[in-house]
Design an enzyme around this catalytic site. Sequence first.
Site, PDB file in Angstrom:
ATOM      1  CG  LEU A 222      -2.028  -0.918   1.225  1.00 12.12           C
ATOM      2  CD1 LEU A 222      -2.942  -0.788   2.562  1.00 12.12           C
ATOM      3  CD2 LEU A 222      -3.090  -0.834   0.250  1.00 12.12           C
ATOM      4  CG  HIS A 223       2.462   3.188  -3.335  1.00 14.13           C
ATOM      5  ND1 HIS A 223       1.933   2.265  -3.977  1.00 14.13           N
ATOM      6  CD2 HIS A 223       2.683   4.136  -4.150  1.00 14.13           C
ATOM      7  CE1 HIS A 223       1.742   2.529  -5.183  1.00 14.13           C
ATOM      8  NE2 HIS A 223       2.075   3.825  -5.305  1.00 14.13           N
ATOM      9  NE  ARG A 224      -1.862   3.677  -6.964  1.00 13.16           N
ATOM     10  CZ  ARG A 224      -1.452   4.414  -8.170  1.00 13.16           C
ATOM     11  NH1 ARG A 224      -1.112   5.630  -7.871  1.00 13.16           N
ATOM     12  NH2 ARG A 224      -0.721   3.715  -9.077  1.00 13.16           N
ATOM     13  CG  ASP A 300      -2.134   1.152  -2.951  1.00 13.51           C
ATOM     14  OD1 ASP A 300      -0.861   0.835  -3.184  1.00 13.51           O
ATOM     15  OD2 ASP A 300      -2.220   2.131  -2.139  1.00 13.51           O
TER      16      ASP A 300
END
Length: 389
Positions: A222-224, A300
């Site tokens: 997850l990074h957005r 994501d």
Amino acid sequence: MNPELWPTDLGPVVCVVGARPNFMKMAPILRAFAAHQPALPTVLVHTGQHYDKDMNDRLFVDLRLPHPDINLEVGSGTHAVQTADVMRRFEPVLETYKPSCVLVVGDVNSTLACTLVSVKRGVPVVHVEAGLRSYDRGMPEEINRVLTDQIADLLYTTERSALDNLLREGISAERVRFVGNVMIDSLLSNREFAHSPAKTLSEAGVDAAFLKDSQEFAVVTLHRPSNVDQIGTLQPLLSVLREVSEKIPLIFALHPRTRANIERFALHDLVNSKRIVLLPPQGYLEMLGLMSGARLVLTDSGGLQEETTALGIPCLTIRENTERPITVEHGTNTMVGSDRGTILSGVDEVLGGGGKCGRIPEFWDGKAAERIAADLSLWLIGRHRRTLK
């Protein structure tokens, strides 16, 4: 002219990389340019947008990328600052090398910045991975995609639907070439070198019992900003991931942004579990091995949507939209958004019935870069000859 020689008065192709996804796309392109007859001379420019030195060096080694000819060393900053710094530092490169064209890949700030500078100086721009659209203008990457495609001279696409997107935006089909996906070129050429999950976990100091207790595991990234920058979004996502870990152990490769926000919002308890392994950002070969061995991937990331489709691994994408619809229509990708019930249902479907099998999309065959080299060579030499008349 000797067909095996590049015209002496035709400049090199300046190839731009800036952030991690660019490296995977550029590596097969550079190899294809060197192998083509005539070989396309190149100058590799690293803008320095990806500024983790250890990870940066590791990616170049893993992908067998040559050391960049130039590093602009831009580093981090706001979108405006970063884009402006790349533009300011990139312009002298054009003055020095007088390239035949500038080749940019993907949708990061460096892609748009170098495109703007080149077009204003009358240097042709080639965009690899053109025409992808999420139709979410809240994503900075979407702005970069749209603007780059509007002003680039030659657009190479990864899937046929990209042409429809470009035509709707008034872009002539004559500027577009469907060549396939260079990300898959990298995956296929590096799969034999992928690190085993056991090796990756061992090197991270994880007890070997984690895999022995359950031969199956899921990979999470997850990074957005839309998922991790607000506690109101990040907390429920981590809560549902903890629920997922009760069904299948999770290997969670933590992006620096995500780790920082877990600390900022004091959410450690949600990921503090014997069923969840937290890893630092992983190298390309480590992630390739983890994905290849996973039962499913929750992410994501746009790139992981493509890679899981190529690997035949079910992917649950924690977003409301995707700029890579072919991974949903033909591949193994399912959009689950951030809704708890939808995510858990998607996991149960994979664990209970295997999930989507999918099929490999057209031209995801490891030869996209070769097609680019052949087409670009003809285009540049033909354009050069016309200018001499």
